[in-house]
Design a protein around this motif. Structure first.
Motif, PDB file in Angstrom:
ATOM      1  N   THR A 242      17.167  -8.540 -11.327  1.00 47.20           N
ATOM      2  CA  THR A 242      17.689  -7.322 -11.960  1.00 47.20           C
ATOM      3  C   THR A 242      16.566  -6.473 -12.542  1.00 47.20           C
ATOM      4  OG1 THR A 242      19.740  -8.487 -12.514  1.00 47.20           O
ATOM      5  CG2 THR A 242      19.278  -6.469 -13.732  1.00 47.20           C
ATOM      6  N   VAL A 243      15.580  -7.123 -13.143  1.00 47.89           N
ATOM      7  CA  VAL A 243      14.438  -6.416 -13.721  1.00 47.89           C
ATOM      8  C   VAL A 243      13.676  -5.639 -12.650  1.00 47.89           C
ATOM      9  CG1 VAL A 243      12.154  -6.822 -14.744  1.00 47.89           C
ATOM     10  CG2 VAL A 243      14.158  -7.892 -15.739  1.00 47.89           C
ATOM     11  N   CYS A 244      13.692  -6.133 -11.411  1.00 47.25           N
ATOM     12  CA  CYS A 244      12.972  -5.474 -10.322  1.00 47.25           C
ATOM     13  C   CYS A 244      13.740  -4.295  -9.725  1.00 47.25           C
ATOM     14  CB  CYS A 244      12.647  -6.490  -9.222  1.00 47.25           C
ATOM     15  SG  CYS A 244      11.558  -7.815  -9.776  1.00 47.25           S
ATOM     16  N   PHE A 245      14.992  -4.068 -10.149  1.00 44.74           N
ATOM     17  CA  PHE A 245      15.769  -2.928  -9.658  1.00 44.74           C
ATOM     18  C   PHE A 245      15.175  -1.619 -10.185  1.00 44.74           C
ATOM     19  CE2 PHE A 245      19.876  -5.630  -9.410  1.00 44.74           C
ATOM     20  CZ  PHE A 245      19.519  -6.085  -8.153  1.00 44.74           C
ATOM     21  N   ALA A 246      15.375  -0.551  -9.423  1.00 40.29           N
ATOM     22  CA  ALA A 246      14.963   0.780  -9.884  1.00 40.29           C
ATOM     23  C   ALA A 246      15.774   1.203 -11.111  1.00 40.29           C
ATOM     24  CB  ALA A 246      15.142   1.788  -8.754  1.00 40.29           C
TER      25      ALA A 246
ATOM     26  N   CYS B 259       9.315  -1.992 -16.742  1.00 40.88           N
ATOM     27  CA  CYS B 259       9.031  -0.907 -15.798  1.00 40.88           C
ATOM     28  C   CYS B 259       7.953  -1.309 -14.795  1.00 40.88           C
ATOM     29  CB  CYS B 259       8.580   0.343 -16.551  1.00 40.88           C
ATOM     30  SG  CYS B 259       9.879   1.141 -17.509  1.00 40.88           S
ATOM     31  N   PHE B 260       7.117  -2.286 -15.189  1.00 42.41           N
ATOM     32  CA  PHE B 260       5.995  -2.695 -14.344  1.00 42.41           C
ATOM     33  C   PHE B 260       6.252  -4.042 -13.674  1.00 42.41           C
ATOM     34  CE2 PHE B 260       4.383  -0.214 -17.972  1.00 42.41           C
ATOM     35  CZ  PHE B 260       3.956   0.908 -17.288  1.00 42.41           C
ATOM     36  N   ALA B 261       7.528  -4.400 -13.517  1.00 41.34           N
ATOM     37  CA  ALA B 261       7.874  -5.664 -12.860  1.00 41.34           C
ATOM     38  C   ALA B 261       7.463  -5.675 -11.397  1.00 41.34           C
ATOM     39  CB  ALA B 261       9.373  -5.924 -12.981  1.00 41.34           C
ATOM     40  N   SER B 262       7.262  -4.494 -10.822  1.00 45.63           N
ATOM     41  CA  SER B 262       6.850  -4.427  -9.414  1.00 45.63           C
ATOM     42  C   SER B 262       5.479  -5.057  -9.187  1.00 45.63           C
ATOM     43  CB  SER B 262       6.827  -2.973  -8.942  1.00 45.63           C
ATOM     44  OG  SER B 262       5.972  -2.194  -9.768  1.00 45.63           O
ATOM     45  N   LEU B 263       4.695  -5.237 -10.269  1.00 44.59           N
ATOM     46  CA  LEU B 263       3.393  -5.890 -10.142  1.00 44.59           C
ATOM     47  C   LEU B 263       3.527  -7.367  -9.769  1.00 44.59           C
ATOM     48  CD1 LEU B 263       1.456  -4.363 -13.173  1.00 44.59           C
ATOM     49  CD2 LEU B 263       1.052  -3.927 -10.758  1.00 44.59           C
TER      50      LEU B 263
END
Length: 751
Positions: free
Chosen positions: A265-269, A329-333
């Motif tokens: 869920t954290v990785c969702f936009a 917001c930076f979970a995409s890292l």
């Protein structure tokens, strides 16, 4: 309305009578009525200060769990900060409702800067809490999710409507004198409008995220099943080694960590967008506080100084609560950053199929209600399809808007990564002493082996190696930390014996017909009770046995709860645990003192006989009482007394006429040996328990279950290794879970 104190009102009455006698009587009556109303207003507004304190305390109850979640994430190096304590439920919604009392207050005038700042600041605090609560939606099943989303929607919509009413009526005012009240007080309606917009956006994000979560769980579950079957093939259930168990736990730890619904869920936009909104609301809140600072000593509402307390408390909560949404917001890292991945982020108008799949499934499902008219069914079905088509369009619109908003942190990350790679390149070019750390071949191979257990929502989302290494190291650190908590007393007790023969010696079938099913913990507690009652035993031996049994029962409970969950076993287990509490804490057995001075002159036979006679009398008493109806207390006494009677009779029968020649020290050694054998037989099931705890069908509880398995493995590694050298009886894996199967097997070897 202006209010006066009682002394002021009395003075005004006297002045009117003495100086205004020439005025008309109607005017005097009007003035008296005005003063009376003012006096009532003053009286009714007195509790408002306490209500303000109540609001501040409720705000603290919202802030503290957010702070604990923050510390929990830092401690476990989860910088996406999972929601463990601050979650969306009835309790948190109640606390939030109380904390939002100021913007919900339609009547009380808020003329001063502090008052207006507290009112609009509450909305900023609400934005922060909603952004923090978003990942907690993933911890719920579909029914809980629906109920909590509806409850949150009702609360947010009520708040928005009330604020809009106040903007219209002037409670959130736009016409105060800026020179006297401050610039904020005269423009607070603009700020309130901005916060209302943010709250509605966050509500839409929560609703759309709920639909994403429902479908993502189904995708993750299907991938988990395939990985779980692959992991089972690598484990031999008959005699798995410690190293095999470590690997099995690590595999499931990777599956549980990467397949954690909160992490996904954290990785969702949508989560990134909520983080941007949260940061924006907090920045605006900071600006409000800067304008409010010169006017903090002034307050004009009935809340008085408590309005300032609310303002400061909720501002602190907004600052602390912004850390987690900003970090998410930076979970995409956590994933590999590549040109392909960056391009997929930039293509904001491409909406993935799982974003709308749940609504599409609903569209294709049949209506749960039956109608007698076929035409009516057609109309309802067409109406349902139309509504769901609109919902699909709205869902796509929200997802696209969130993707556009999420570009802000993504471009920020890209900029940081470019700077980092440039610095690294310059360091390599100009600094000959700079060495790049190269991973060992073993580490690379280890990561490659674990990568097959990574659960990904999308195939193009490849987990970064540093993330995989971090997850792998976390389970290793957990096992190593648990190793320091190994039960040394229990281990020493188990080392005193080398087999399992005591399982067949503590209770003989020919003594009495069993009335209750035996469990692992009951004979252990009963044998310990007899050992504790022996008066001539040295205190250090007595204490060591108690410590060993205390440690052993911790793991016995794990075995019983996992392998013997049926109701017939639960009755005996409850009785054993209640009896152990009495023995361990109070040194009593069913109300009788174990360290009885009268036992000092008793022989070994007399002590055992006393337990046997007392148990038999209790059984008889309970049976006569049960004719009128049984209760929990009588069941507890009956189970405990039956166990004691059978074991003491076994001791008396097995020694025949030689019981008089057995010393208390010899009996203590025999009892300790039987306890050791029973514990060893029970704990031989630990590898199976650890393997079973690695897997649970409930996705929301999967990570906690694997955590328990890793903790259990770390604490019992030496015990598992030592028990692997012992020869198990000829029973299948299912029969090894039950003490009566063990006892039956060993009784065949005894006359």
């Amino acid at each position: 309305m202006v209010s006066f104190s009682s002394d002021t009102l009395d003075q005004l009455r006297n002045d009117l009578k003495s100086n205004c006698s020439s005025l008309p009587d109607g005017f005097l009556d009007f003035m008296k009525n005005l003063m009376y109303q003012s006096e009532l207003q003053h009286k009714f507004s007195k509790p408002m200060v306490w209500i303000g304190i109540y609001i501040a305390i409720a705000s603290l109850f919202c802030i503290l769990p957010m702070l604990v979640d923050l510390l929990h994430g830092l401690k476990h190096k989860k910088l996406w900060f999972p929601c463990k304590y601050f979650t969306l439920n009835a309790a948190s919604l109640t606390a939030i409702a109380v904390a939002m009392k100021l913007p919900l207050d339609l009547n009380n005038s808020m003329p001063c800067t502090v008052d207006q700042a507290a009112k609009v600041g509450s909305m900023a605090f609400m934005c922060t809490m909603m952004a923090n609560l978003l990942p907690s939606l993933a911890t719920m099943d579909s029914k809980e999710l629906l109920i909590n989303i509806i409850a949150l929607a009702v609360q947010v919509i009520t708040l928005v409507v009330n604020v809009c009413i106040q903007m219209k009526t002037g409670v959130v005012s736009n016409n105060h004198d800026a020179e006297y009240y401050g610039i904020l007080s005269s423009n607070s309606w603009i700020i309130a409008f901005i916060y209302v917009t943010m709250l509605l956006m966050l509500l839409m994000i929560h609703t759309c995220s709920a639909l994403l979560i429902l479908k993502s769980k189904q995708i993750l579950e299907s991938k988990y099943k395939a990985c779980h079957e692959r992991a089972l093939k690598d484990l031999e259930f008959q005699k798995p080694t410690v190293e095999m168990l470590k690997q099995h736990v690590s595999n499931h730890w990777i599956m549980a960590g990467t397949g954690n619904p909160q992490f996904v869920t954290v990785c969702f936009a949508t989560t990134s967008a909520s983080g941007v909104i949260c940061v924006s609301s907090t920045v605006l809140h900071v600006i409000i506080m800067l304008f409010t600072r010169p006017y903090m000593k002034y307050h004009g509402s009935d809340y008085k100084w408590s309005a300032l307390a609310i303002l400061i408390t909720q501002f602190t909560g907004s600052l602390l609560g912004t850390v987690a949404p900003l970090s998410r917001c930076f979970a995409s890292l956590s994933f590999k950053v590549s040109i392909k991945r960056i391009w997929s982020h930039i293509r904001v108008f491409k909406v993935e199929s799982y974003c709308t799949q749940e609504l599409s499934d609903w569209k294709q499902s049949s209506i749960p209600f039956k109608f007698s008219s076929r035409g009516c069914m057609i109309v309802i079905q067409d109406l349902k399809v139309l509504i769901l088509n609109l919902c699909v369009g709205f869902q796509k619109m929200v997802v696209v808007a969130c993707k556009i908003t999420a570009l802000i942190p993504i471009f920020f990350v890209i900029g940081i990564l470019c700077c980092f790679h440039c610095w690294k390149w310059l360091k390599l070019r100009f600094d000959a002493s700079y060495n790049v750390s190269v991973k060992t071949r073993a580490q690379t191979q280890h990561n490659r082996d674990l990568s097959q257990y990574v659960l990904q929502l999308q195939d193009d989302m490849e987990l970064a190696e540093r993330t995989l290494t971090s997850i792998s190291k976390s389970v290793t650190c957990l096992i190593q930390s648990a190793e320091k908590l190994q039960p040394n007393n229990l281990r020493k007790l188990l080392e005193e014996s080398s087999g399992f023969e005591g399982v067949g010696k503590y209770d003989l079938h020919q003594v009495q017909e069993e009335k209750y099913v035996d469990c692992w913990s009951l004979p252990i507690v009963t044998l310990t009770t007899i050992a504790v009652a022996l008066p001539n035993i040295q205190k250090n031996m007595f204490d060591r046995l108690l410590r060993s049994v205390r440690e052993g029962l911790t793991y016995v409970i794990h075995v019983e709860d996992t392998l013997n969950p049926s109701e017939e076993y639960v009755t005996s287990q409850k009785a054993a645990r209640a009896l152990w509490l009495e023995v361990d804490v109070y040194h009593k057995w069913l109300g009788n003192k174990l360290q009885n001075p009268a036992h000092q002159v008793y022989t070994t036979k007399e002590i055992v006989q006393w337990f046997s006679d007392t148990a038999k009398n209790m059984i008889t008493g309970v049976e006569s009482k049960n004719k009128k109806g049984s209760d929990d207390s009588s069941v507890y006494i009956s189970v405990s007394a039956n166990s004691m009677y059978r074991i003491t009779q076994t001791i008396l029968v097995s020694h025949h006429t030689n019981i008089d020649q057995v010393s208390q020290e010899e009996l203590f050694v025999q009892l300790s040996s039987m306890i050791s054998h029973i514990l060893a037989a029970c704990l031989s099931n630990l590898p199976r328990i650890i393997a079973m705890k690695c897997h649970t069908s409930v996705i929301e509880k999967r990570e906690a279950s694997v955590h328990t398995a890793a903790q259990l493995l770390g604490e019992t590694m030496q015990i598992i290794s030592s028990l692997q050298d012992r020869e198990l009886p000829s029973l299948n894996s299912d029969e090894l879970s039950f003490i009566d199967k063990w006892r039956g097997c060993f009784l065949h070897n005894f006359p």
